[in-house]
Write a protein that holds these residues in place. Structure first.
Motif, PDB file in Angstrom:
ATOM      1  N   ARG A 167     -61.879 -76.673  67.972  1.00  0.00           N
ATOM      2  CA  ARG A 167     -63.114 -76.261  67.277  1.00  0.00           C
ATOM      3  C   ARG A 167     -62.832 -75.141  66.277  1.00  0.00           C
ATOM      4  N   VAL A 168     -62.005 -74.188  66.663  1.00  0.00           N
ATOM      5  CA  VAL A 168     -61.647 -73.101  65.748  1.00  0.00           C
ATOM      6  C   VAL A 168     -60.978 -73.679  64.501  1.00  0.00           C
ATOM      7  N   LYS A 169     -59.984 -74.544  64.703  1.00  0.00           N
ATOM      8  CA  LYS A 169     -59.239 -75.099  63.571  1.00  0.00           C
ATOM      9  C   LYS A 169     -60.130 -75.955  62.665  1.00  0.00           C
ATOM     10  N   GLU A 170     -61.065 -76.696  63.262  1.00  0.00           N
ATOM     11  CA  GLU A 170     -61.982 -77.536  62.472  1.00  0.00           C
ATOM     12  C   GLU A 170     -62.832 -76.703  61.516  1.00  0.00           C
ATOM     13  N   GLU A 171     -63.100 -75.457  61.869  1.00  0.00           N
ATOM     14  CA  GLU A 171     -63.973 -74.615  61.051  1.00  0.00           C
ATOM     15  C   GLU A 171     -63.231 -73.896  59.923  1.00  0.00           C
ATOM     16  N   TRP A 172     -61.904 -73.963  59.909  1.00  0.00           N
ATOM     17  CA  TRP A 172     -61.149 -73.374  58.811  1.00  0.00           C
ATOM     18  C   TRP A 172     -61.292 -74.228  57.564  1.00  0.00           C
ATOM     19  N   ALA A 173     -61.194 -73.626  56.392  1.00  0.00           N
ATOM     20  CA  ALA A 173     -61.200 -74.388  55.139  1.00  0.00           C
ATOM     21  C   ALA A 173     -60.052 -75.393  55.140  1.00  0.00           C
ATOM     22  N   ASN A 174     -58.908 -75.017  55.717  1.00  0.00           N
ATOM     23  CA  ASN A 174     -57.762 -75.904  55.870  1.00  0.00           C
ATOM     24  C   ASN A 174     -57.403 -75.935  57.356  1.00  0.00           C
ATOM     25  N   PRO A 175     -57.805 -76.983  58.078  1.00  0.00           N
ATOM     26  CA  PRO A 175     -57.537 -77.032  59.521  1.00  0.00           C
ATOM     27  C   PRO A 175     -56.054 -76.953  59.893  1.00  0.00           C
ATOM     28  N   ARG A 176     -55.156 -77.187  58.956  1.00  0.00           N
ATOM     29  CA  ARG A 176     -53.712 -77.119  59.232  1.00  0.00           C
ATOM     30  C   ARG A 176     -53.099 -75.788  58.776  1.00  0.00           C
ATOM     31  N   MET A 177     -53.943 -74.850  58.383  1.00  0.00           N
ATOM     32  CA  MET A 177     -53.494 -73.585  57.815  1.00  0.00           C
ATOM     33  C   MET A 177     -52.411 -72.903  58.661  1.00  0.00           C
ATOM     34  N   PHE A 178     -52.651 -72.753  59.949  1.00  0.00           N
ATOM     35  CA  PHE A 178     -51.712 -72.001  60.773  1.00  0.00           C
ATOM     36  C   PHE A 178     -50.400 -72.759  60.951  1.00  0.00           C
ATOM     37  N   ASP A 179     -50.484 -74.069  61.138  1.00  0.00           N
ATOM     38  CA  ASP A 179     -49.262 -74.880  61.235  1.00  0.00           C
ATOM     39  C   ASP A 179     -48.451 -74.776  59.944  1.00  0.00           C
ATOM     40  N   GLU A 180     -49.127 -74.808  58.813  1.00  0.00           N
ATOM     41  CA  GLU A 180     -48.443 -74.709  57.518  1.00  0.00           C
ATOM     42  C   GLU A 180     -47.835 -73.329  57.327  1.00  0.00           C
ATOM     43  N   LEU A 181     -48.508 -72.297  57.810  1.00  0.00           N
ATOM     44  CA  LEU A 181     -47.960 -70.940  57.748  1.00  0.00           C
ATOM     45  C   LEU A 181     -46.662 -70.872  58.550  1.00  0.00           C
ATOM     46  N   LEU A 182     -46.689 -71.405  59.755  1.00  0.00           N
ATOM     47  CA  LEU A 182     -45.499 -71.387  60.613  1.00  0.00           C
ATOM     48  C   LEU A 182     -44.352 -72.192  59.999  1.00  0.00           C
ATOM     49  N   ALA A 183     -44.700 -73.266  59.282  1.00  0.00           N
ATOM     50  CA  ALA A 183     -43.683 -74.121  58.662  1.00  0.00           C
ATOM     51  C   ALA A 183     -43.116 -73.513  57.379  1.00  0.00           C
ATOM     52  N   GLY A 184     -43.679 -72.385  56.931  1.00  0.00           N
ATOM     53  CA  GLY A 184     -43.178 -71.720  55.730  1.00  0.00           C
ATOM     54  C   GLY A 184     -43.716 -72.296  54.433  1.00  0.00           C
ATOM     55  N   LYS A 185     -44.806 -73.041  54.509  1.00  0.00           N
ATOM     56  CA  LYS A 185     -45.387 -73.638  53.314  1.00  0.00           C
ATOM     57  C   LYS A 185     -45.798 -72.551  52.316  1.00  0.00           C
ATOM     58  N   THR A 186     -45.663 -72.853  51.027  1.00  0.00           N
ATOM     59  CA  THR A 186     -46.143 -71.955  49.985  1.00  0.00           C
ATOM     60  C   THR A 186     -47.604 -72.301  49.711  1.00  0.00           C
ATOM     61  N   PHE A 187     -48.459 -71.296  49.790  1.00  0.00           N
ATOM     62  CA  PHE A 187     -49.879 -71.453  49.477  1.00  0.00           C
ATOM     63  C   PHE A 187     -50.076 -70.988  48.034  1.00  0.00           C
ATOM     64  N   VAL A 188     -50.945 -71.649  47.315  1.00  0.00           N
ATOM     65  CA  VAL A 188     -51.172 -71.312  45.920  1.00  0.00           C
ATOM     66  C   VAL A 188     -52.608 -70.815  45.770  1.00  0.00           C
ATOM     67  N   ASN A 189     -52.745 -69.616  45.221  1.00  0.00           N
ATOM     68  CA  ASN A 189     -54.093 -69.112  44.953  1.00  0.00           C
ATOM     69  C   ASN A 189     -54.753 -69.996  43.904  1.00  0.00           C
ATOM     70  N   PRO A 190     -56.092 -70.067  43.908  1.00  0.00           N
ATOM     71  CA  PRO A 190     -56.777 -70.904  42.924  1.00  0.00           C
ATOM     72  C   PRO A 190     -56.578 -70.372  41.507  1.00  0.00           C
ATOM     73  N   ASP A 191     -56.696 -71.298  40.545  1.00  0.00           N
ATOM     74  CA  ASP A 191     -56.578 -70.901  39.137  1.00  0.00           C
ATOM     75  C   ASP A 191     -57.702 -69.944  38.764  1.00  0.00           C
ATOM     76  N   ILE A 192     -57.439 -69.191  37.734  1.00  0.00           N
ATOM     77  CA  ILE A 192     -58.426 -68.244  37.227  1.00  0.00           C
ATOM     78  C   ILE A 192     -59.579 -69.011  36.614  1.00  0.00           C
ATOM     79  N   VAL A 193     -60.808 -68.588  36.938  1.00  0.00           N
ATOM     80  CA  VAL A 193     -61.994 -69.256  36.387  1.00  0.00           C
ATOM     81  C   VAL A 193     -62.469 -68.615  35.115  1.00  0.00           C
TER      82      VAL A 193
END
Length: 193
Positions: A167-193
């Motif tokens: 339930r906690v993970k389902e409520e995140w904007a990205n439910p795989r966020m923590f797994d991706e963090l642990l895997a060393g994934k690069t996150f990209v901030n959104p483009d400038i509006v």
């Protein structure tokens, strides 16, 4: 220069082994406040160290995992852990006793990793976490700095042993966020509006 972002969450726990019987033997809750202090020696194109809106994204989602949840210690009684997971759809299981000191250390480490793994797109400089303060009550808080996070005498922080309810993970904007963090994934901030 330093900026501060405040996050609030309601959480329940038991802190085994502490001196106070009420805290060590009874489930109880607190209205927590977590302050994340960001520092940098340069400003971005918006003349900011780090946009507060960006700080609300992943770091905010991570801290929100603890809101209206019970935090469990993986070394606690297995029957207690199973019952709490059975009766609460929002829970977090930590490899450390869920004291305010450990919350501060874990929040520092996760926020720091998130920043390190984020590709900045608005000219941000050397943004890093300076400290984290977690208020457990109006009169008590814990402050963690980088040295505290990596101090083995305070217990190693094994991020791969932190577990979140579905339930906690389902409520995140990205439910795989923590797994991706642990895997060393690069996150990209959104483009400038």
């Amino acid at each position: 220069m330093t900026i501060r972002k405040l996050y609030k969450f309601e959480n329940a726990h038991i802190v085994r082994g502490c001196s106070t019987r009420r805290c060590s033997r009874s489930i109880h809750g607190h209205s927590y406040k977590a302050e994340i202090f960001f520092t940098a020696s340069t400003l971005d194109r918006g003349q900011m160290i780090y946009d507060f809106g960006l700080a609300k994204r992943m770091i905010g989602d991570f801290i929100d995992a603890f809101d209206h949840a019970i935090t469990l210690w993986s070394e606690d009684d297995p029957a207690y852990i199973a019952d709490m997971k059975k009766w609460s759809e929002r829970w977090v299981e930590l490899p450390l006793n869920p004291s305010v000191e450990q919350f501060a250390r874990i929040f520092f480490l996760v926020a720091d990793r998130m920043l390190q793994q984020t590709k900045m797109v608005n000219g941000e400089g050397d943004v890093r976490i300076e400290s984290v303060i977690v208020h457990e009550t109006e009169t008590g808080y814990a402050k963690a700095v980088r040295e505290d996070v990596y101090d083995s005498t305070m217990g190693p922080i094994e991020l791969d042993r932190i577990e979140f309810s579905e339930r906690v993970k389902e409520e995140w904007a990205n439910p795989r966020m923590f797994d991706e963090l642990l895997a060393g994934k690069t996150f990209v901030n959104p483009d400038i509006v």
